[in-house]
Design an enzyme around this catalytic site. Structure first.
Site, PDB file in Angstrom:
ATOM      1  N   ASP A 279     -17.210 -29.065  -9.948  1.00 34.23           N
ATOM      2  CA  ASP A 279     -16.665 -28.757  -8.633  1.00 34.23           C
ATOM      3  C   ASP A 279     -16.247 -30.052  -7.937  1.00 34.23           C
ATOM      4  OD1 ASP A 279     -16.134 -27.625  -6.089  1.00 34.23           O
ATOM      5  OD2 ASP A 279     -17.688 -26.123  -6.321  1.00 34.23           O
TER       6      ASP A 279
ATOM      7  N   GLU B  89     -18.981 -27.077   1.667  1.00 31.75           N
ATOM      8  CA  GLU B  89     -18.119 -27.905   0.808  1.00 31.75           C
ATOM      9  C   GLU B  89     -17.837 -29.252   1.461  1.00 31.75           C
ATOM     10  OE1 GLU B  89     -16.610 -28.709  -1.751  1.00 31.75           O
ATOM     11  OE2 GLU B  89     -16.285 -27.015  -3.088  1.00 31.75           O
TER      12      GLU B  89
ATOM     13  N   ASN C 299     -10.024 -28.940  -7.245  1.00 31.96           N
ATOM     14  CA  ASN C 299     -11.302 -29.353  -6.673  1.00 31.96           C
ATOM     15  C   ASN C 299     -11.408 -30.862  -6.584  1.00 31.96           C
ATOM     16  OD1 ASN C 299     -13.309 -27.634  -5.509  1.00 31.96           O
ATOM     17  ND2 ASN C 299     -13.335 -26.455  -7.398  1.00 31.96           N
TER      18      ASN C 299
END
Length: 282
Positions: A193, A17, A145
């Site tokens: 995302d 991420e 997010n």
């Protein structure tokens, strides 16, 4: 697109991420949330580092004075340039962890949280000032997010993944106002995302279970799609010389038969023009 995605760093991250370009160090920072790791990569030399954190780490960003600010399970922590750790804003909540985060143009850190079970309304978005003061912004998100700002700093983009929307706010100093949909995602095309904003004011969004990164123009239209061989891209950011290369983090968690590239850091060379990032001022 003029270039296809490539592997920048071959890795087996469970939940890669938050790629972020650290201009002062000339390196790309990203995290593996579920493995509690912060990775760095210098594309000019290939040099890599891995920092193990004591908790799941949702995001890591450079600090103005060196070191990192990290969004952990129980709050926001600091690593100094020598690697020593301290808490800046600790607020443990059982069943909740830190998720994506972003540094605003004024140097504050905007941090998202979510519940491990992804219970509706169990997450939040907060602003953490350099002195550790925490101001709540949204208190009923589910999976907080992507967060980013327009080139002039007047708009803030935000994704609460299960809503299937990219939202936009007006920015008034430290406040955000007038939340409204910027773009609505068609069901079945993946879950929005992480995001980044480019020099043209376009918003690039990674789509979990969508195998793609899509670019939205300032009026909310998709005008570019980067198709990927991996099913679960998680976030994207521009980096490298001139901020021209688009880096994409990916995940392999939950996949029965992940693609060999799943969990690696990908790059699309010369994909566009990124914006200079701002380090955390604390």
């Amino acid at each position: 697109m003029r270039h296809a995605p490539e592997i920048a760093v071959r890795e087996r991250a469970e939940l890669g991420e938050g790629p972020t370009w650290d201009a002062a160090a000339g390196r790309l920072i990203w995290v593996d949330i579920l493995s509690s790791r912060v990775h760095t990569y210098d594309p000019s030399t290939g040099h890599r580092t891995v920092l193990a954190t004591e908790q799941h780490v949702g995001a890591a960003k450079p600090r103005a004075g060196g070191g990192l600010v990290v969004n952990l399970r129980d709050g926001v922590g600091l690593y100094d340039a020598a690697g020593a750790f301290s808490w800046l804003a600790r607020d443990p909540v059982p069943g909740r962890r830190g998720n994506d985060a972003a540094v605003a143009p004024d140097g504050a850190l905007w941090t998202g949280t979510m519940r491990y079970d992804e219970a509706e309304g169990g997450g939040s978005l907060s602003r953490v000032a350099p002195d550790g003061t925490v101001t709540g912004v949204l208190d009923a998100s589910t999976v907080s997010n992507g967060t980013g700002w327009s080139p002039d700093g007047r708009l803030m983009y935000y994704i609460d993944t299960p809503t299937l929307r990219i939202d936009v706010f007006d920015v008034d100093g430290e406040r955000v106002l007038d939340r409204r949909p910027f773009a609505v995602v068609e069901p079945g095309s993946g879950w929005p995302d992480g995001l980044t904003v480019d020099g043209d004011g376009c918003v690039w969004v990674a789509f979990w279970d969508g195998a793609a990164v899509r670019r939205y123009t300032p009026d909310g239209r998709v005008d570019r799609v980067v198709d990927l061989p991996v099913r679960r891209p998680t976030a994207c950011a521009f980096g490298g010389a001139g901020l021209r290369d688009l880096y994409i983090s990916t995940a392999r968690t939950g996949l029965d038969a992940p693609h060999p590239w799943s969990g690696s850091l990908l790059v699309v060379p010369d994909a566009g023009q990124g914006l200079p990032g701002v380090p955390f001022a604390g």
